[in-house]
Design a protein around this motif. Structure first.
Motif, PDB file in Angstrom:
ATOM      1  N   TYR A  38       0.782  -1.231   0.000  1.00 16.42           N
ATOM      2  CA  TYR A  38       0.000   0.000   0.000  1.00 16.42           C
ATOM      3  C   TYR A  38       0.813   1.279   0.000  1.00 16.42           C
ATOM      4  O   TYR A  38       0.276   2.361  -0.219  1.00 16.42           O
ATOM      5  N   ASP A  39       2.106   1.214   0.236  1.00 17.53           N
ATOM      6  CA  ASP A  39       2.934   2.422   0.260  1.00 17.53           C
ATOM      7  C   ASP A  39       4.098   2.213  -0.693  1.00 17.53           C
ATOM      8  O   ASP A  39       5.092   1.597  -0.343  1.00 17.53           O
ATOM      9  N   SER A  40       3.952   2.740  -1.911  1.00 16.31           N
ATOM     10  CA  SER A  40       4.994   2.523  -2.915  1.00 16.31           C
ATOM     11  C   SER A  40       6.326   3.101  -2.431  1.00 16.31           C
ATOM     12  O   SER A  40       6.351   4.064  -1.672  1.00 16.31           O
ATOM     13  N   PRO A  41       7.423   2.514  -2.872  1.00 15.57           N
ATOM     14  CA  PRO A  41       8.745   2.967  -2.430  1.00 15.57           C
ATOM     15  C   PRO A  41       9.014   4.425  -2.812  1.00 15.57           C
ATOM     16  O   PRO A  41       8.557   4.902  -3.848  1.00 15.57           O
ATOM     17  N   GLY A  42       9.740   5.121  -1.980  1.00 12.36           N
ATOM     18  CA  GLY A  42      10.135   6.496  -2.278  1.00 12.36           C
ATOM     19  C   GLY A  42       9.032   7.502  -2.023  1.00 12.36           C
ATOM     20  O   GLY A  42       8.039   7.227  -1.360  1.00 12.36           O
ATOM     21  N   THR A  43       9.221   8.694  -2.597  1.00  7.14           N
ATOM     22  CA  THR A  43       8.268   9.788  -2.442  1.00  7.14           C
ATOM     23  C   THR A  43       7.070   9.566  -3.351  1.00  7.14           C
ATOM     24  O   THR A  43       7.223   9.119  -4.491  1.00  7.14           O
ATOM     25  N   ASP A  44       5.889   9.889  -2.856  1.00  6.56           N
ATOM     26  CA  ASP A  44       4.668   9.761  -3.658  1.00  6.56           C
ATOM     27  C   ASP A  44       4.609  10.907  -4.669  1.00  6.56           C
ATOM     28  O   ASP A  44       4.159  12.004  -4.365  1.00  6.56           O
ATOM     29  N   SER A  47       3.988   9.571 -10.289  1.00  4.58           N
ATOM     30  CA  SER A  47       4.522   9.055 -11.549  1.00  4.58           C
ATOM     31  C   SER A  47       3.929   7.666 -11.760  1.00  4.58           C
ATOM     32  O   SER A  47       3.498   7.005 -10.802  1.00  4.58           O
ATOM     33  N   ASN A  48       3.912   7.194 -12.985  1.00  2.00           N
ATOM     34  CA  ASN A  48       3.368   5.871 -13.250  1.00  2.00           C
ATOM     35  C   ASN A  48       4.148   4.795 -12.513  1.00  2.00           C
ATOM     36  O   ASN A  48       3.569   3.848 -11.982  1.00  2.00           O
ATOM     37  N   THR A  49       5.452   4.957 -12.416  1.00  3.27           N
ATOM     38  CA  THR A  49       6.285   4.000 -11.672  1.00  3.27           C
ATOM     39  C   THR A  49       5.877   3.969 -10.202  1.00  3.27           C
ATOM     40  O   THR A  49       5.735   2.896  -9.612  1.00  3.27           O
ATOM     41  N   SER A  50       5.665   5.143  -9.625  1.00  6.87           N
ATOM     42  CA  SER A  50       5.260   5.214  -8.221  1.00  6.87           C
ATOM     43  C   SER A  50       3.857   4.638  -8.029  1.00  6.87           C
ATOM     44  O   SER A  50       3.605   3.891  -7.084  1.00  6.87           O
ATOM     45  N   LEU A  51       2.943   4.962  -8.942  1.00  4.62           N
ATOM     46  CA  LEU A  51       1.583   4.426  -8.849  1.00  4.62           C
ATOM     47  C   LEU A  51       1.577   2.901  -8.943  1.00  4.62           C
ATOM     48  O   LEU A  51       0.826   2.231  -8.230  1.00  4.62           O
ATOM     49  N   TYR A 115      -3.274   7.638  -6.378  1.00  3.22           N
ATOM     50  CA  TYR A 115      -3.146   6.474  -5.502  1.00  3.22           C
ATOM     51  C   TYR A 115      -4.507   6.006  -5.009  1.00  3.22           C
ATOM     52  O   TYR A 115      -5.438   6.795  -4.883  1.00  3.22           O
ATOM     53  N   VAL A 116      -4.616   4.727  -4.731  1.00  2.61           N
ATOM     54  CA  VAL A 116      -5.851   4.142  -4.212  1.00  2.61           C
ATOM     55  C   VAL A 116      -5.687   3.780  -2.737  1.00  2.61           C
ATOM     56  O   VAL A 116      -6.528   4.125  -1.912  1.00  2.61           O
ATOM     57  N   TRP A 117      -4.618   3.090  -2.407  1.00  2.00           N
ATOM     58  CA  TRP A 117      -4.478   2.498  -1.077  1.00  2.00           C
ATOM     59  C   TRP A 117      -3.846   3.489  -0.116  1.00  2.00           C
ATOM     60  O   TRP A 117      -2.751   3.988  -0.352  1.00  2.00           O
ATOM     61  N   ASN A 118      -4.552   3.776   0.978  1.00  3.95           N
ATOM     62  CA  ASN A 118      -4.054   4.712   1.986  1.00  3.95           C
ATOM     63  C   ASN A 118      -2.810   4.149   2.659  1.00  3.95           C
ATOM     64  O   ASN A 118      -2.705   2.940   2.873  1.00  3.95           O
ATOM     65  N   ASN A 119      -1.886   5.032   3.030  1.00  2.00           N
ATOM     66  CA  ASN A 119      -0.631   4.591   3.641  1.00  2.00           C
ATOM     67  C   ASN A 119      -0.763   4.240   5.112  1.00  2.00           C
ATOM     68  O   ASN A 119       0.158   3.658   5.679  1.00  2.00           O
ATOM     69  N   ASP A 120      -1.877   4.578   5.752  1.00  2.00           N
ATOM     70  CA  ASP A 120      -2.013   4.291   7.180  1.00  2.00           C
ATOM     71  C   ASP A 120      -3.036   3.196   7.472  1.00  2.00           C
ATOM     72  O   ASP A 120      -2.802   2.332   8.283  1.00  2.00           O
ATOM     73  N   ARG A 121      -4.177   3.230   6.794  1.00  2.00           N
ATOM     74  CA  ARG A 121      -5.195   2.188   7.019  1.00  2.00           C
ATOM     75  C   ARG A 121      -6.144   2.144   5.833  1.00  2.00           C
ATOM     76  O   ARG A 121      -6.403   3.162   5.196  1.00  2.00           O
ATOM     77  N   ASP A 122      -6.643   0.970   5.551  1.00  2.00           N
ATOM     78  CA  ASP A 122      -7.594   0.798   4.456  1.00  2.00           C
ATOM     79  C   ASP A 122      -8.147  -0.622   4.522  1.00  2.00           C
ATOM     80  O   ASP A 122      -7.669  -1.439   5.317  1.00  2.00           O
TER      81      ASP A 122
END
Length: 149
Positions: A38-44, A47-51, A115-122
């Protein structure tokens, strides 16, 4: 008499063996949520890579291929991905990425620009095309970037 004892012994062994077998539901397997990153690597950066660094894996542990056409994957905010004509092979997993890409037997892409998935809870929910809930997986953590369902 020997035949009666042999049959009785076989019946006893079979009954004892049944106690060691998995339940029918376990033996049949399932299609289920397997892992959420749910939390892609690096800074959000959106970018398509991050998504595509956030994704959900779905596993098929049944003994047969399952067509997921019309099935949906949603989050708690009702972002919905609807599967096209896609068959998940027996014993296989498919990774559903948030961004854009070319669909394959192992990777599907939602084609989103956010982004779809929250970084804290979902909560992820997988439903059949008729609306029957197949599986859910929730997380409430900021210590890791993924959760095993």
């Amino acid at each position: 008499m020997f035949r009666t004892r042999t049959i009785a012994a076989a019946a006893t062994a079979a009954a004892a063996g049944l106690l060691l077998l998995p339940s029918q539901a376990q033996a049949a397997g399932s299609v289920h949520l397997y892992k959420i990153y749910y939390d892609s690597p690096g800074t959000d950066t959106r970018s398509n890579t991050s998504l595509n660094g956030e994704w959900v894996q779905i596993a098929n542990t049944t003994a047969y291929a399952v067509n997921l056409r019309g099935w949906t994957l949603t989050d708690a905010s009702s972002h919905k991905y609807t599967f096209g004509n896609f068959t998940l092979g027996r014993g296989k997993t498919v990774t559903v990425h948030t961004g854009r890409g070319t669909n394959t037997a192992a990777h599907l892409y939602q084609g989103r620009a956010a982004y779809v998935w929250n970084n804290d809870r979902d909560t992820a929910t997988l439903k059949k095309s008729n609306g029957t809930r197949v599986d859910t997986c929730s997380y409430n953590s900021t210590r890791v970037d993924y959760v095993w369902c």
